[in-house]
Design a protein around this motif. Structure first.
Motif, PDB file in Angstrom:
ATOM      1  N   THR A 201      79.153  21.748  27.470  1.00 17.07           N
ATOM      2  CA  THR A 201      78.469  21.342  28.555  1.00 17.07           C
ATOM      3  C   THR A 201      77.833  20.015  28.788  1.00 17.07           C
ATOM      4  O   THR A 201      77.390  19.568  29.794  1.00 17.07           O
ATOM      5  N   ASP A 217      70.684  32.968  29.933  1.00 15.96           N
ATOM      6  CA  ASP A 217      71.157  33.958  31.025  1.00 15.96           C
ATOM      7  C   ASP A 217      72.718  34.182  30.938  1.00 15.96           C
ATOM      8  O   ASP A 217      73.455  33.396  31.657  1.00 15.96           O
ATOM      9  N   ASN A 220      74.684  35.053  34.227  1.00 15.07           N
ATOM     10  CA  ASN A 220      75.079  34.033  34.995  1.00 15.07           C
ATOM     11  C   ASN A 220      75.697  32.824  34.542  1.00 15.07           C
ATOM     12  O   ASN A 220      75.866  31.921  35.142  1.00 15.07           O
ATOM     13  N   CYS A 221      75.607  33.081  33.164  1.00 13.49           N
ATOM     14  CA  CYS A 221      76.358  31.962  32.465  1.00 13.49           C
ATOM     15  C   CYS A 221      75.577  30.652  32.470  1.00 13.49           C
ATOM     16  O   CYS A 221      76.168  29.579  32.790  1.00 13.49           O
ATOM     17  N   GLY A 222      74.102  30.847  32.394  1.00 11.83           N
ATOM     18  CA  GLY A 222      73.444  29.567  32.357  1.00 11.83           C
ATOM     19  C   GLY A 222      72.397  29.471  31.409  1.00 11.83           C
ATOM     20  O   GLY A 222      72.000  30.322  30.738  1.00 11.83           O
ATOM     21  N   SER A 224      68.448  27.382  30.918  1.00  9.73           N
ATOM     22  CA  SER A 224      67.585  26.614  31.329  1.00  9.73           C
ATOM     23  C   SER A 224      67.165  25.446  30.173  1.00  9.73           C
ATOM     24  O   SER A 224      66.850  25.848  29.057  1.00  9.73           O
ATOM     25  N   VAL A 234      69.290  24.053  35.320  1.00 11.13           N
ATOM     26  CA  VAL A 234      69.837  25.081  34.676  1.00 11.13           C
ATOM     27  C   VAL A 234      71.328  24.330  34.602  1.00 11.13           C
ATOM     28  O   VAL A 234      71.910  23.841  35.778  1.00 11.13           O
ATOM     29  N   TYR A 236      75.523  25.200  33.562  1.00 14.78           N
ATOM     30  CA  TYR A 236      76.410  26.439  33.421  1.00 14.78           C
ATOM     31  C   TYR A 236      77.503  26.243  32.433  1.00 14.78           C
ATOM     32  O   TYR A 236      77.817  25.023  32.369  1.00 14.78           O
ATOM     33  N   PHE A 237      77.815  27.322  31.724  1.00 13.40           N
ATOM     34  CA  PHE A 237      78.854  27.146  30.849  1.00 13.40           C
ATOM     35  C   PHE A 237      80.063  28.118  31.279  1.00 13.40           C
ATOM     36  O   PHE A 237      79.856  29.290  31.831  1.00 13.40           O
ATOM     37  N   ARG A 242      80.319  30.770  26.271  1.00 14.98           N
ATOM     38  CA  ARG A 242      79.822  32.158  26.219  1.00 14.98           C
ATOM     39  C   ARG A 242      79.984  32.938  24.833  1.00 14.98           C
ATOM     40  O   ARG A 242      79.157  33.546  24.195  1.00 14.98           O
TER      41      ARG A 242
END
Length: 356
Positions: A201, A217, A220-222, A224, A234, A236-237, A242
């Motif tokens: 990331t 999250d 949504n693969c996110g 914060s 946010v 994302y990954f 994950r």
């Protein structure tokens, strides 16, 4: 309007800000009384950590004046008046920059290279600029000197094969010492999650340690995060991140954190939120088994991610957005310069003899 927030409800960055503000107030109490006005003037434009850094650097400047000037040496630094700034000459600033190359502070020998000199000079210049613009001093000696110039350093990052090797070392622990393997058996899953997250990331180490459980999250693969500069965002990954996070969460949910650290995602062996220093040390531990020529830090893993993203997309604005850079020139400077790669390509292009 006042916000009554208990310590239990503070986010990691808020706890850090609180600590830095308390430290800042303590340092200001050791400075000349007029400095309080300057720090109030930058309170809304500079982060608490930045102001604290300025305070330390400005204190070093006044300690230099106190030590070197026979008249000021008779006074307590707290009793210095604004007239002192008016008496500072360009030669004094030059001597100060030479002084901080190597000096003694409370029995410790400290030194500064160009980066440290530039930071300290910038803090002093900022203070002088404020009082000069407010017409409270008539001379501004720091404005007359050139800031120390930094040499451009090549961006240090891991190559694709080194990324694979580092992840293997974290997962298997084969190259670790016997003592390191004892700890590795306890932290392997956590360390895999941290290294994979940093590489996957490009987040800063402070952002990593500040993640709370409820910041994740998976739908949504996110995640914060609180960015440098105060912005919430946010990021994302992908699947690899994950999977590593979910493996760690299965272990994390069985751990009982100590009071005050229940929200933290990444925990130390003492069951408290892992520190920036601890993450820096674990990155160093694994990286030195991959490369002895590069000094790999969490920030170098961030550089690795940024470089890979730019190579894949060619979109400098995307890289800036994902990394949280407020200035696109910062991104362009670090990731759009592929000169080393271009030089390697040039070496392959030129042929002195045709292949038979």
């Amino acid at each position: 309007m006042q916000n009554n927030i208990s310590s239990d409800n503070l986010k990691y960055y808020q706890e850090q800000d609180k600590e830095n503000i308390l430290k800042l107030r303590a340092v200001i109490d050791t400075l000349p009384k007029f400095c309080r006005e300057y720090f109030l003037s930058i309170a809304n434009s500079k982060a608490a950590r930045t102001r604290l850094g300025y305070a330390y650097d400005i204190r070093t400047f006044f300690e230099f004046l106190h030590e070197q000037n026979p008249t000021l040496n008779k006074l307590n630094i707290r009793d210095f008046t604004l007239n002192v700034l008016d008496q500072v000459t360009r030669e004094d600033i030059d001597e100060y920059l030479d002084y901080i190359s190597l000096y003694d502070h409370e029995g410790r020998e400290l030194s500064n290279e160009l980066v440290g000199k530039k930071r300290k000079a910038a803090a002093v210049r900022s203070m002088f600029n404020y009082f000069f613009k407010m017409d409270k001093i008539s001379h501004n000696a720091p404005s007359k000197i050139e800031m120390p110039k930094l040499k451009e350093k090549p961006i240090i990052r891991l190559e694709p094969n080194e990324i694979v090797e580092m992840l293997d070392v974290v997962e298997e622990g084969d190259k670790l010492t016997d003592k390191q393997k004892i700890y590795h058996n306890k932290t392997r899953i956590r360390d895999v999650a941290i290294i994979t997250l940093l590489l996957g990331t490009g987040i800063r180490v402070s952002e990593c340690v500040g993640i709370d459980l409820n910041d994740l999250d998976f739908e949504n693969c996110g995640i914060s995060i609180h960015r440098k500069g105060g912005k919430d965002s946010v990021i994302y990954f992908g699947d690899e991140v994950r999977d590593a996070l979910m493996a760690y969460l299965a272990e994390r949910n069985l751990i009982v954190p100590i009071t005050g650290h229940e929200k933290a995602l990444f925990l130390s062996l003492q069951n408290r939120r892992i520190s920036v220093r601890a993450v820096e040390n674990l990155v160093k531990k694994y990286a030195k088994n991959v490369t002895s020529l590069k000094k790999i830090t969490p920030h170098k893993l961030r550089s690795t991610y940024g470089t890979n993203l730019y190579r894949e997309t060619g979109d400098i604005y995307l890289v800036a957005d994902v990394l949280g850079h407020s200035d696109i020139n910062t991104t362009r400077k670090h990731y759009a310069d592929q000169s080393d790669e271009n030089r390697r390509r040039a070496a392959r292009i030129v042929r002195l003899r045709e292949n038979n």
